[in-house]
Motif scaffolding. Structure first.
Motif, PDB file in Angstrom:
ATOM      1  N   PRO A  95      -1.454  10.653  -9.963  1.00 11.79           N
ATOM      2  CA  PRO A  95      -1.257   9.594 -11.265  1.00 11.79           C
ATOM      3  C   PRO A  95      -2.387   8.543 -11.193  1.00 11.79           C
ATOM      4  O   PRO A  95      -2.888   8.207 -10.127  1.00 11.79           O
ATOM      5  CB  PRO A  95       0.198   9.089 -10.995  1.00 11.79           C
ATOM      6  N   GLY A  96      -2.956   8.244 -12.244  1.00 11.86           N
ATOM      7  CA  GLY A  96      -4.047   7.114 -12.291  1.00 11.86           C
ATOM      8  C   GLY A  96      -3.689   6.142 -13.395  1.00 11.86           C
ATOM      9  O   GLY A  96      -2.688   6.137 -13.883  1.00 11.86           O
ATOM     10  N   GLY A  97      -4.604   5.327 -13.611  1.00 13.07           N
ATOM     11  CA  GLY A  97      -4.606   4.150 -14.503  1.00 13.07           C
ATOM     12  C   GLY A  97      -4.834   2.862 -13.785  1.00 13.07           C
ATOM     13  O   GLY A  97      -4.975   2.900 -12.332  1.00 13.07           O
ATOM     14  N   GLU A 101      -1.664  -1.980 -13.926  1.00  8.49           N
ATOM     15  CA  GLU A 101      -0.520  -1.714 -14.742  1.00  8.49           C
ATOM     16  C   GLU A 101       0.353  -0.712 -14.204  1.00  8.49           C
ATOM     17  O   GLU A 101       1.494  -0.281 -14.499  1.00  8.49           O
ATOM     18  CB  GLU A 101      -1.078  -1.096 -16.049  1.00  8.49           C
ATOM     19  N   MET A 102      -0.040  -0.627 -12.690  1.00  2.00           N
ATOM     20  CA  MET A 102       0.936   0.313 -11.942  1.00  2.00           C
ATOM     21  C   MET A 102       2.035  -0.446 -11.412  1.00  2.00           C
ATOM     22  O   MET A 102       2.043  -1.785 -10.993  1.00  2.00           O
ATOM     23  CB  MET A 102       0.067   0.836 -10.731  1.00  2.00           C
ATOM     24  N   TRP A 107       3.699   3.141  -7.316  1.00  2.73           N
ATOM     25  CA  TRP A 107       3.043   3.110  -6.026  1.00  2.73           C
ATOM     26  C   TRP A 107       3.434   3.724  -4.748  1.00  2.73           C
ATOM     27  O   TRP A 107       3.263   4.679  -3.914  1.00  2.73           O
ATOM     28  CB  TRP A 107       2.722   1.595  -5.687  1.00  2.73           C
ATOM     29  N   ARG A 108       5.065   3.376  -4.673  1.00  4.56           N
ATOM     30  CA  ARG A 108       5.753   3.912  -3.449  1.00  4.56           C
ATOM     31  C   ARG A 108       6.012   5.336  -3.739  1.00  4.56           C
ATOM     32  O   ARG A 108       6.019   6.020  -2.853  1.00  4.56           O
ATOM     33  CB  ARG A 108       7.323   3.113  -3.517  1.00  4.56           C
ATOM     34  N   ASN A 109       6.326   5.784  -4.824  1.00  6.65           N
ATOM     35  CA  ASN A 109       6.444   7.226  -5.286  1.00  6.65           C
ATOM     36  C   ASN A 109       5.078   8.073  -4.668  1.00  6.65           C
ATOM     37  O   ASN A 109       5.103   8.979  -4.076  1.00  6.65           O
ATOM     38  CB  ASN A 109       6.630   7.423  -6.489  1.00  6.65           C
ATOM     39  N   LEU A 110       4.167   7.493  -4.969  1.00  8.52           N
ATOM     40  CA  LEU A 110       2.642   7.936  -4.588  1.00  8.52           C
ATOM     41  C   LEU A 110       2.474   8.151  -3.198  1.00  8.52           C
ATOM     42  O   LEU A 110       2.104   9.106  -2.572  1.00  8.52           O
ATOM     43  CB  LEU A 110       1.509   7.390  -5.375  1.00  8.52           C
ATOM     44  N   MET A 111       2.984   6.770  -2.588  1.00  9.39           N
ATOM     45  CA  MET A 111       2.848   6.954  -1.141  1.00  9.39           C
ATOM     46  C   MET A 111       3.659   8.006  -0.494  1.00  9.39           C
ATOM     47  O   MET A 111       3.413   8.489   0.572  1.00  9.39           O
ATOM     48  CB  MET A 111       3.258   5.583  -0.816  1.00  9.39           C
ATOM     49  N   GLU A 112       5.003   7.940  -0.825  1.00  6.07           N
ATOM     50  CA  GLU A 112       5.958   8.992  -0.507  1.00  6.07           C
ATOM     51  C   GLU A 112       5.399  10.346  -0.471  1.00  6.07           C
ATOM     52  O   GLU A 112       5.322  11.080   0.536  1.00  6.07           O
ATOM     53  CB  GLU A 112       7.021   9.135  -1.222  1.00  6.07           C
ATOM     54  N   LEU A 152      -8.218   5.412 -10.120  1.00  9.32           N
ATOM     55  CA  LEU A 152      -7.512   6.182  -8.918  1.00  9.32           C
ATOM     56  C   LEU A 152      -7.302   5.432  -7.721  1.00  9.32           C
ATOM     57  O   LEU A 152      -7.219   5.907  -6.620  1.00  9.32           O
ATOM     58  CB  LEU A 152      -8.105   7.435  -8.500  1.00  9.32           C
ATOM     59  N   THR A 153      -7.068   3.966  -7.746  1.00 10.89           N
ATOM     60  CA  THR A 153      -7.232   3.185  -6.676  1.00 10.89           C
ATOM     61  C   THR A 153      -5.925   3.514  -5.699  1.00 10.89           C
ATOM     62  O   THR A 153      -5.918   3.374  -4.504  1.00 10.89           O
ATOM     63  CB  THR A 153      -7.443   1.808  -7.015  1.00 10.89           C
ATOM     64  N   ALA A 154      -4.705   3.611  -6.231  1.00 12.35           N
ATOM     65  CA  ALA A 154      -3.689   4.041  -5.405  1.00 12.35           C
ATOM     66  C   ALA A 154      -3.983   5.288  -4.707  1.00 12.35           C
ATOM     67  O   ALA A 154      -3.392   5.281  -3.477  1.00 12.35           O
ATOM     68  CB  ALA A 154      -2.417   3.869  -6.327  1.00 12.35           C
TER      69      ALA A 154
END
Ligand code: NAD
Length: 266
Positions: A95-97, A101-102, A107-112, A152-154
């Protein structure tokens, strides 16, 4: 003789894109492949296609963030095929943006999905691989694990984590004389469904518009970021590198970064 004849492999996110191409080439080269994904219909279709082509494969539904399921998947693989030689930690999301705005939840879902999954897969695969004298763990990072990507920083953070986690585990396994090799793969812009799954806002603000189509034009993205080779990669071109790392051809490689990006980062 296939390049991974007799090996047993698990490929996560095997229902689509790079995971699908990986499952197909590993099976074609003689491995028994356990394809896992949250997308049951597409995952089963991949397995049917492998079997129709004369390969060995089974599908298991797996959400890679679920620790209990990792125990089940590795356990059932060893029960059915007698061992585990190869784990491809491929499932991922992008996911991006703008970072401002994140949400913390996103963030936590992406890390998971992108990082916890690689930790869990590695943790459960190592004892199973060590029991049969070794194996190969292949973690799919990205060029975004090597350099920054605006919007796409996260995702950068997750893929950077995968890159260095790979190196730490590689050393730990090598120094423990486990026979287990651990490497990361860094694809560039690859033509898969992942680009169409990005938030609409990300697509509008960062990606080039695609005429009349819902999914973004991946070739246009490759042009926009000026991939030196001039075009996007195919999932099969990443799978070919994964096959090399899965095979004994890469027997002296561990902790390495295999970059397959059409020259993006050179
Ligand atoms: N396509 C690219 O340009 C590109 C570039 C660099 C890295 N990558 C990485 O390659 C990997 C594969 O991506 P792809 O491009 O083939 O994408 P894709 O969307 O085509 O396939 C990803 C698969 O992972 C599955 N998945 C997602 N979340 C999951 C979960 N929680 N549990 C189990 N399965 C899950 C999806 O259902 C899908 O089948 C990802 O890790 C991605 O970050 C892709």
């Amino acid at each position: 003789m296939g390049r991974v004849d007799g090996k047993v492999a698990i490929v996560t996110g095997g229902a689509s894109g790079i995971g699908r191409a990986t499952a197909e080439i590993l099976a074609r080269e003689g491995a028994s492949v356990v394809v896992t994904d949250i997308d049951v219909r597409a995952g089963e279709a991949v397995v049917e296609g492998i079997k129709a082509a004369g390969g060995k494969a089974v599908f298991h539904k797996q959400d890679v963030v679920d620790e209990a399921l990792w125990g089940d998947i590795v356990g059932s693989t060893v029960a059915e095929f007698g061992k585990l030689d190869v784990l491809v930690n491929n499932a991922g999301i992008a996911p991006g943006g703008p970072i401002t705005e994140m949400t913390l939840a996103a963030w936590r879902n992406l890390m998971e999905v992108n990082v916890d999954s690689v930790f869990l897969g590695t943790k459960y695969a190592i004892p199973a691989m060590a029991a049969s004298g070794g194996g190969s763990i292949i973690n799919i990072s990205s060029v975004a694990g090597l350099q920054g990507a605006p919007g796409l920083t996260a995702y950068n953070a997750t893929k950077g984590a995968v890159r260095l986690f790979t190196k730490g585990v590689a050393k730990e396994c090598a120094m423990g004389q486990t026979g287990i090799r651990v490497n990361s793969v860094h694809p560039g812009i690859i033509d898969t469904a992942i680009w169409g799954k990005m938030d609409a806002s990300m697509q509008d603000s960062i990606l080039p518009p695609s005429e009349g189509a819902n999914a973004p034009d991946v070739e246009a993205i490759a042009q926009m970021v000026q991939v030196p080779m001039g075009h996007a990669g195919k999932p099969q071109e990443i799978a070919a590198g994964i096959l090399f790392l899965a095979s004994d051809d890469s027997s002296h490689m561990t902790g390495s970064e295999l970059v397959i990006d059409g020259g993006m980062t050179c």
